[in-house]
Write an enzyme that holds these catalytic residues in place. Structure first.
Site, PDB file in Angstrom:
ATOM      1  N   ASP A   1       0.854  -1.197   0.000  1.00 27.47           N
ATOM      2  CA  ASP A   1       0.000   0.000   0.000  1.00 27.47           C
ATOM      3  C   ASP A   1       0.886   1.241   0.000  1.00 27.47           C
ATOM      4  OD1 ASP A   1      -2.905   1.116   0.624  1.00 27.47           O
ATOM      5  OD2 ASP A   1      -1.485   2.230   1.880  1.00 27.47           O
TER       6      ASP A   1
ATOM      7  N   ASN B   1      -1.621  13.015  -4.918  1.00 27.71           N
ATOM      8  CA  ASN B   1      -2.652  13.400  -5.890  1.00 27.71           C
ATOM      9  C   ASN B   1      -3.188  14.794  -5.608  1.00 27.71           C
ATOM     10  OD1 ASN B   1      -2.948  11.483  -7.891  1.00 27.71           O
ATOM     11  ND2 ASN B   1      -4.400  10.231  -6.769  1.00 27.71           N
TER      12      ASN B   1
ATOM     13  N   HIS C   1      -3.613  14.597 -10.547  1.00 31.27           N
ATOM     14  CA  HIS C   1      -3.763  13.175 -10.884  1.00 31.27           C
ATOM     15  C   HIS C   1      -2.761  12.713 -11.945  1.00 31.27           C
ATOM     16  CE1 HIS C   1      -7.264  12.226  -8.443  1.00 31.27           C
ATOM     17  NE2 HIS C   1      -7.748  13.437  -8.747  1.00 31.27           N
TER      18      HIS C   1
ATOM     19  N   ASP D   1      -0.494   9.558 -11.447  1.00 28.35           N
ATOM     20  CA  ASP D   1      -0.399   8.416 -12.361  1.00 28.35           C
ATOM     21  C   ASP D   1       1.054   8.111 -12.708  1.00 28.35           C
ATOM     22  OD1 ASP D   1      -3.125   8.097 -12.373  1.00 28.35           O
ATOM     23  OD2 ASP D   1      -3.435   9.018 -14.351  1.00 28.35           O
TER      24      ASP D   1
ATOM     25  N   ASP E   1      -3.962   2.466  -5.309  1.00 30.11           N
ATOM     26  CA  ASP E   1      -2.578   2.627  -4.861  1.00 30.11           C
ATOM     27  C   ASP E   1      -2.085   1.363  -4.170  1.00 30.11           C
ATOM     28  OD1 ASP E   1      -4.148   2.767  -2.609  1.00 30.11           O
ATOM     29  OD2 ASP E   1      -3.123   4.488  -1.725  1.00 30.11           O
TER      30      ASP E   1
END
Length: 328
Positions: free
Chosen positions: A211, A219, A224, A228, A254
């Site tokens: 995680d 973010n 975003h 990414d 994630d």
């Protein structure tokens, strides 16, 4: 003739590929024409080469399979351009063909093999080192055989295209489009397979649940697109940390999962946590990332439920996340 037609019908209906169709047709063509050699060629006009794909030779004249000759020098090209599909006087008609002269061809007939779009695949030919007269209907039979071969060629092209498309679709269905690693569906399928194998062999499967701590903040702060790009970066780092035979998959937004049978245990968890630590720089964004939380579990004898094993790994990850927070 009735027996001939029966053999033709059987050869067409039972053919599984181009070779399976062509070889009996070449044999039938020899019987129909009375010529020594019957053969199918493939033409590469761009390279200027004609290649003998399949051949049947019953007497002195030998047209070897695999023979490649310059397209410009062939009888096939001359026959197509002049629309003269038969001659029993090759030297008088096309005496400038060196290939025909070397092979000693005196009688020759052919028909083009064309695809649905009209493109030239090759030619179906019959030849002899002797002068042989044939009935006009023989050319029609040759044309029929050429069309049968053309249909088979198109069929195989379509099947190849279909298989390629199916393989591509299957790959997309099992791949995460952003990171290029396996997706959740592929993970579940592979984990089920490995659990079944482990039960048969008396071995175990290890699952590491990763995680990305603080990803939401990345973010929110950088957008975003940067998020990414960071996921792609992490996926590449995790991939570099896996071993041959390991599976890396993106489980969620994630979250990543590594499935292994190497028995690394604690060393695997430590390696994955360490490999995610570092400075990330891209498109003007600099992120000093403190690393991900990794939960690791091993399957027990008789485990078959992939989802349950993943849930245990998820629980172990949250315990590790809590411990890391407490240590800060």
């Amino acid at each position: 003739m009735e027996i001939l037609l029966d053999r033709l019908a059987n050869s067409v209906s039972n053919a599984e590929d181009l070779e399976g169709l062509t070889r009996p047709l070449l044999e039938l063509l020899e019987l129909v024409t009375g010529l020594e050699s019957t053969y199918l060629t493939q033409i590469d006009e761009e390279r200027g080469v004609q290649h003998v794909q399949y051949a049947r030779n019953s007497s002195g004249l030998q047209i070897p399979e695999g023979l490649s000759v310059p397209w410009e020098d062939t009888l096939c090209k001359r026959a197509l351009e002049s629309e003269q599909m038969f001659t029993d006087d090759v030297s008088g008609c096309w005496g400038d063909s060196e290939a025909a002269r070397q092979l000693g061809i005196k009688t020759y007939m052919s028909q083009p093999v064309r695809g649905i779009n009209g493109g030239l695949y090759g030619t179906l030919c019959a030849a002899s080192s002797q002068r042989v007269s044939t009935a006009a209907s023989t050319t029609k039979v040759l044309g029929l055989f050429a069309r049968l071969i053309a249909h088979q060629v198109e069929r195989e092209h379509l099947l190849h295209a279909l298989r390629s498309t199916n393989a591509e679709l299957s790959s997309h269905a099992l791949t995460d489009p952003l990171t290029g690693v396996a997706n959740r569906r592929a993970l579940i399928l592979e984990l089920r397979r490995r659990l079944a194998q482990a039960n048969r062999e008396g071995s175990m499967v290890e699952v590491a649940f990763v995680d990305l701590d603080g990803f939401k903040a990345i973010n929110d702060q950088y957008g975003h697109e940067s998020g990414d790009r960071f996921l792609v970066y992490i996926a590449s780092r995790l991939s570099a940390g896996t071993r041959t035979g390991d599976l890396l998959a993106r489980y969620g937004g994630d979250e990543f999962v590594i499935v292994t049978s190497h028995g690394d245990g604690q060393a695997l968890r430590d390696r994955l946590e360490k490999i995610t630590v570092g400075q990330y720089i891209s498109h003007g964004v600099v992120i000093d990332y403190p690393g991900a939380s990794v939960g690791l579990v091993s399957s027990a004898p008789g485990d078959t439920d992939a989802e349950a094993l993943l849930a245990r790994a998820d629980t172990a990850m949250y315990a590790q996340k809590k411990a890391r927070k407490a240590a800060r």
